[in-house]
Design a protein around this motif. Structure first.
Motif, PDB file in Angstrom:
ATOM      1  N   GLY A  81     -17.743 115.864 100.678  1.00  0.00           N
ATOM      2  CA  GLY A  81     -16.839 116.390  99.650  1.00  0.00           C
ATOM      3  C   GLY A  81     -17.663 117.254  98.717  1.00  0.00           C
ATOM      4  O   GLY A  81     -18.593 116.768  98.072  1.00  0.00           O
ATOM      5  N   ALA A 105     -18.462 120.309  95.703  1.00  0.00           N
ATOM      6  CA  ALA A 105     -18.073 121.130  94.548  1.00  0.00           C
ATOM      7  C   ALA A 105     -19.079 122.266  94.433  1.00  0.00           C
ATOM      8  O   ALA A 105     -20.290 122.040  94.570  1.00  0.00           O
ATOM      9  CB  ALA A 105     -18.080 120.303  93.276  1.00  0.00           C
ATOM     10  N   GLN A 133     -15.470 119.401 102.958  1.00  0.00           N
ATOM     11  CA  GLN A 133     -14.173 119.464 102.295  1.00  0.00           C
ATOM     12  C   GLN A 133     -14.434 119.992 100.888  1.00  0.00           C
ATOM     13  O   GLN A 133     -15.033 119.289 100.060  1.00  0.00           O
ATOM     14  CB  GLN A 133     -13.571 118.048 102.249  1.00  0.00           C
ATOM     15  CG  GLN A 133     -12.286 117.928 101.477  1.00  0.00           C
ATOM     16  CD  GLN A 133     -11.113 118.607 102.198  1.00  0.00           C
ATOM     17  OE1 GLN A 133     -11.016 118.546 103.421  1.00  0.00           O
ATOM     18  NE2 GLN A 133     -10.261 119.264 101.440  1.00  0.00           N
ATOM     19  N   GLU A 175     -13.769 120.617  97.263  1.00  0.00           N
ATOM     20  CA  GLU A 175     -12.882 119.970  96.295  1.00  0.00           C
ATOM     21  C   GLU A 175     -12.718 120.787  95.020  1.00  0.00           C
ATOM     22  O   GLU A 175     -11.632 120.849  94.452  1.00  0.00           O
ATOM     23  CB  GLU A 175     -13.438 118.587  95.918  1.00  0.00           C
ATOM     24  CG  GLU A 175     -13.609 117.626  97.093  1.00  0.00           C
ATOM     25  CD  GLU A 175     -12.286 116.992  97.519  1.00  0.00           C
ATOM     26  OE1 GLU A 175     -11.279 117.184  96.808  1.00  0.00           O
ATOM     27  OE2 GLU A 175     -12.267 116.317  98.576  1.00  0.00           O
ATOM     28  N   TRP A 176     -13.819 121.349  94.508  1.00  0.00           N
ATOM     29  CA  TRP A 176     -13.815 121.976  93.182  1.00  0.00           C
ATOM     30  C   TRP A 176     -14.627 123.265  93.165  1.00  0.00           C
ATOM     31  O   TRP A 176     -15.612 123.379  93.895  1.00  0.00           O
ATOM     32  CB  TRP A 176     -14.504 121.070  92.149  1.00  0.00           C
ATOM     33  CG  TRP A 176     -13.910 119.758  91.820  1.00  0.00           C
ATOM     34  CD1 TRP A 176     -14.217 118.549  92.382  1.00  0.00           C
ATOM     35  CD2 TRP A 176     -12.956 119.479  90.780  1.00  0.00           C
ATOM     36  NE1 TRP A 176     -13.506 117.548  91.772  1.00  0.00           N
ATOM     37  CE2 TRP A 176     -12.724 118.091  90.783  1.00  0.00           C
ATOM     38  CE3 TRP A 176     -12.271 120.278  89.849  1.00  0.00           C
ATOM     39  CZ2 TRP A 176     -11.852 117.477  89.891  1.00  0.00           C
ATOM     40  CZ3 TRP A 176     -11.397 119.662  88.958  1.00  0.00           C
ATOM     41  CH2 TRP A 176     -11.182 118.274  88.987  1.00  0.00           C
ATOM     42  N   VAL A 220      -8.142 123.848  96.399  1.00  0.00           N
ATOM     43  CA  VAL A 220      -9.389 123.631  95.667  1.00  0.00           C
ATOM     44  C   VAL A 220      -9.105 123.772  94.175  1.00  0.00           C
ATOM     45  O   VAL A 220      -8.418 124.702  93.752  1.00  0.00           O
ATOM     46  CB  VAL A 220     -10.457 124.664  96.108  1.00  0.00           C
ATOM     47  CG1 VAL A 220     -11.766 124.418  95.383  1.00  0.00           C
ATOM     48  CG2 VAL A 220     -10.642 124.630  97.624  1.00  0.00           C
ATOM     49  N   ARG A 221      -9.628 122.828  93.387  1.00  0.00           N
ATOM     50  CA  ARG A 221      -9.334 122.859  91.949  1.00  0.00           C
ATOM     51  C   ARG A 221     -10.413 123.633  91.177  1.00  0.00           C
ATOM     52  O   ARG A 221     -11.584 123.564  91.523  1.00  0.00           O
ATOM     53  CB  ARG A 221      -9.259 121.433  91.404  1.00  0.00           C
ATOM     54  CG  ARG A 221      -7.991 120.700  91.838  1.00  0.00           C
ATOM     55  CD  ARG A 221      -8.129 119.200  91.709  1.00  0.00           C
ATOM     56  NE  ARG A 221      -9.023 118.652  92.729  1.00  0.00           N
ATOM     57  CZ  ARG A 221      -9.431 117.389  92.776  1.00  0.00           C
ATOM     58  NH1 ARG A 221      -9.055 116.533  91.851  1.00  0.00           N
ATOM     59  NH2 ARG A 221     -10.228 116.975  93.739  1.00  0.00           N
ATOM     60  N   ASP A 253     -16.146 112.431  89.840  1.00  0.00           N
ATOM     61  CA  ASP A 253     -15.132 112.367  90.898  1.00  0.00           C
ATOM     62  C   ASP A 253     -15.750 111.739  92.159  1.00  0.00           C
ATOM     63  O   ASP A 253     -16.652 112.327  92.770  1.00  0.00           O
ATOM     64  CB  ASP A 253     -14.635 113.795  91.209  1.00  0.00           C
ATOM     65  CG  ASP A 253     -13.570 113.793  92.303  1.00  0.00           C
ATOM     66  OD1 ASP A 253     -13.313 112.724  92.910  1.00  0.00           O
ATOM     67  OD2 ASP A 253     -12.997 114.866  92.563  1.00  0.00           O
ATOM     68  N   ALA A 278     -14.679 111.628  95.069  1.00  0.00           N
ATOM     69  CA  ALA A 278     -14.461 112.437  96.283  1.00  0.00           C
ATOM     70  C   ALA A 278     -15.580 113.464  96.474  1.00  0.00           C
ATOM     71  O   ALA A 278     -15.728 114.033  97.556  1.00  0.00           O
ATOM     72  CB  ALA A 278     -13.116 113.153  96.202  1.00  0.00           C
ATOM     73  N   VAL A 279     -16.336 113.710  95.416  1.00  0.00           N
ATOM     74  CA  VAL A 279     -17.434 114.690  95.505  1.00  0.00           C
ATOM     75  C   VAL A 279     -18.717 113.959  95.889  1.00  0.00           C
ATOM     76  O   VAL A 279     -19.200 113.108  95.144  1.00  0.00           O
ATOM     77  CB  VAL A 279     -17.634 115.418  94.152  1.00  0.00           C
ATOM     78  CG1 VAL A 279     -18.874 116.313  94.190  1.00  0.00           C
ATOM     79  CG2 VAL A 279     -16.397 116.238  93.805  1.00  0.00           C
TER      80      VAL A 279
END
Ligand SMILES: NC(=O)c1ccc[n+]([C@@H]2O[C@H](COP(=O)([O-])OP(=O)(O)OC[C@H]3O[C@@H](n4cnc5c(N)ncnc54)[C@H](O)[C@@H]3O)[C@@H](O)[C@H]2O)c1
Length: 348
Positions: free
Chosen positions: A5, A7, A29, A31-32, A51-52, A63, A65-66
């Motif tokens: 994950g 960023a 993946q 994520e950011w 993607v945020r 986070d 997920a990161v």
């Protein structure tokens, strides 16, 4: 299934390249995207994305997920951003130069080691098919003993607000040198001469000499002020010489079986010595076929593989530190009118 994950931090000139290649890497993946200027991050991502965008680094570090961050912010910010990411348990890919000093780089390398996390430096050129082939040719003994290296990287470049041309461009040439030389050959001393003919307040052109442990001499010329773009490196050897012209996609690499041989004095009668000791060899030139592969895609693949396999990446913190040691010594030399500076071993 994506295992990493990710960023990306920094949505300036280089960050969007990390975004694009991360999105194309199946093991990742994204994520950011984080930038202090959140509108810049939003503009890079566009509207059709999951993607945020954020301007909060903390939001990324907390986070779960990161699992990893890729940092493309100015060099002066690298130390704090990398340290915070490692302390939060995230693997890190950081742009060159690793940090603005060897001392800071060593702290980060030690922290990554203690934490069992991957700390990779994006030394992009080491992942180009041309440089990988040059490494195979040199390390495989194809050019014989390395005698000289001559690297020219000149262009009309952006005068950077925070770093001089040495720290902006020479990491490329120095990381390539470090990557392709046989392991037993290492730099022993550096001298740098720099110029700022436009009064930019920092060096805009630099000539860097690097003495190698086998007696060979390497030279690097980096320059932001050249109206023509030249990116050519010559690796001269006792058997063959490689010429790499990165601006010529049809023939980036040429391996010349041409050079100068010298006979031992004892083999030549006294009266013929001056004429006979030096002879010139003229042989074939080979143009190796290279695969078309984007280096940054290979960087992303290597980063995710190092994380999932729990191993050091090809360009780990030690590689980043060896480049820093050369840059730091080059700056010291430039500050003392080009004095020759011996290199200390960095704690790699
Ligand atoms: N590998 C390569 O070939 C290559 C090429 C170009 C640049 N780079 C490297 O990439 C890095 C960035 O260079 P650039 O030219 O993209 O710079 P840039 O100035 O164009 O972009 C940097 C971005 O980082 C943002 N930023 C700054 N501090 C931040 C922080 N604390 N948190 C979040 N965002 C922050 C800025 O707002 C800006 O948008 C440098 O280390 C540079 O050496 C590498």
């Amino acid at each position: 299934m994506p295992s990493v994950g990710l960023a990306v931090i920094g949505a300036g000139y280089w960050g969007p390249n990390l975004i694009r290649t991360a999105l194309a890497t199946p093991a990742m993946q994204l994520e950011w995207l984080c930038d202090l200027e959140i509108d810049r991050a939003r503009a890079v991502l566009g509207s059709a994305t999951t993607v945020r965008a954020t301007d909060s680094y903390d939001a990324i570090l907390t986070d779960p997920a990161v699992t990893a961050v890729a940092i493309a912010t100015p060099a002066a910010t690298h130390f704090d951003l990398v340290r915070a990411a490692l302390e939060a348990g995230k693997h890190v890919l950081v742009e060159k130069p690793l940090t603005p000093s060897v001392a800071e780089g060593e702290k980060l390398a030690a922290l990554a080691r203690r934490s069992g996390l991957v700390l990779m430096c994006d030394l992009t050129y080491c992942y180009t098919p041309a440089v990988q082939r040059i490494r195979e040719l040199i390390r495989g003994g194809q050019i014989g003993d390395v005698q000289f290296v001559d690297s020219v990287r000149i262009n009309l470049g952006l005068v950077q607000p925070d770093v001089d041309v040495l720290w902006d461009l020479a990491p490329h040439d120095l990381s390539i040198l470090d990557f392709v030389l046989p392991e037993e050959i290492h730099p022993v001393a550096v001298a740098a001469h720099v110029g700022d003919p436009i009064g930019a307040g920092r060096a805009c052109l630099a000539y860097l000499s690097v003495w190698l442990s086998n007696g060979a001499l390497a030279h690097v010329h980096v320059n932001w002020l050249s109206p023509t773009k030249i990116r050519t490196t010559v690796f001269g050897g006792s058997r063959r010489t490689i010429v790499w012209d990165d601006t010529n996609p049809a023939g980036r690499l040429a391996v010349h079986d041409r050079g100068v041989d010298r006979q031992q004095a004892g083999e030549v009668p006294q009266d013929e010595r001056r004429r006979a000791l030096i002879s010139y060899r003229t042989g074939d030139t080979l143009v190796p076929a290279l695969p078309e592969r984007e280096a940054l895609m290979s960087v992303m693949t290597e980063f995710s593989a190092a994380i999932s396999q729990g191993r050091a990446p090809l360009t780990d913190a030690s590689a980043g530190l060896r480049v820093l040691a050369l840059l730091e010594a080059a700056s010291r030399s430039a500050d003392s009118d080009g004095a020759r500076i011996a290199l200390a071993e960095v704690g790699t």
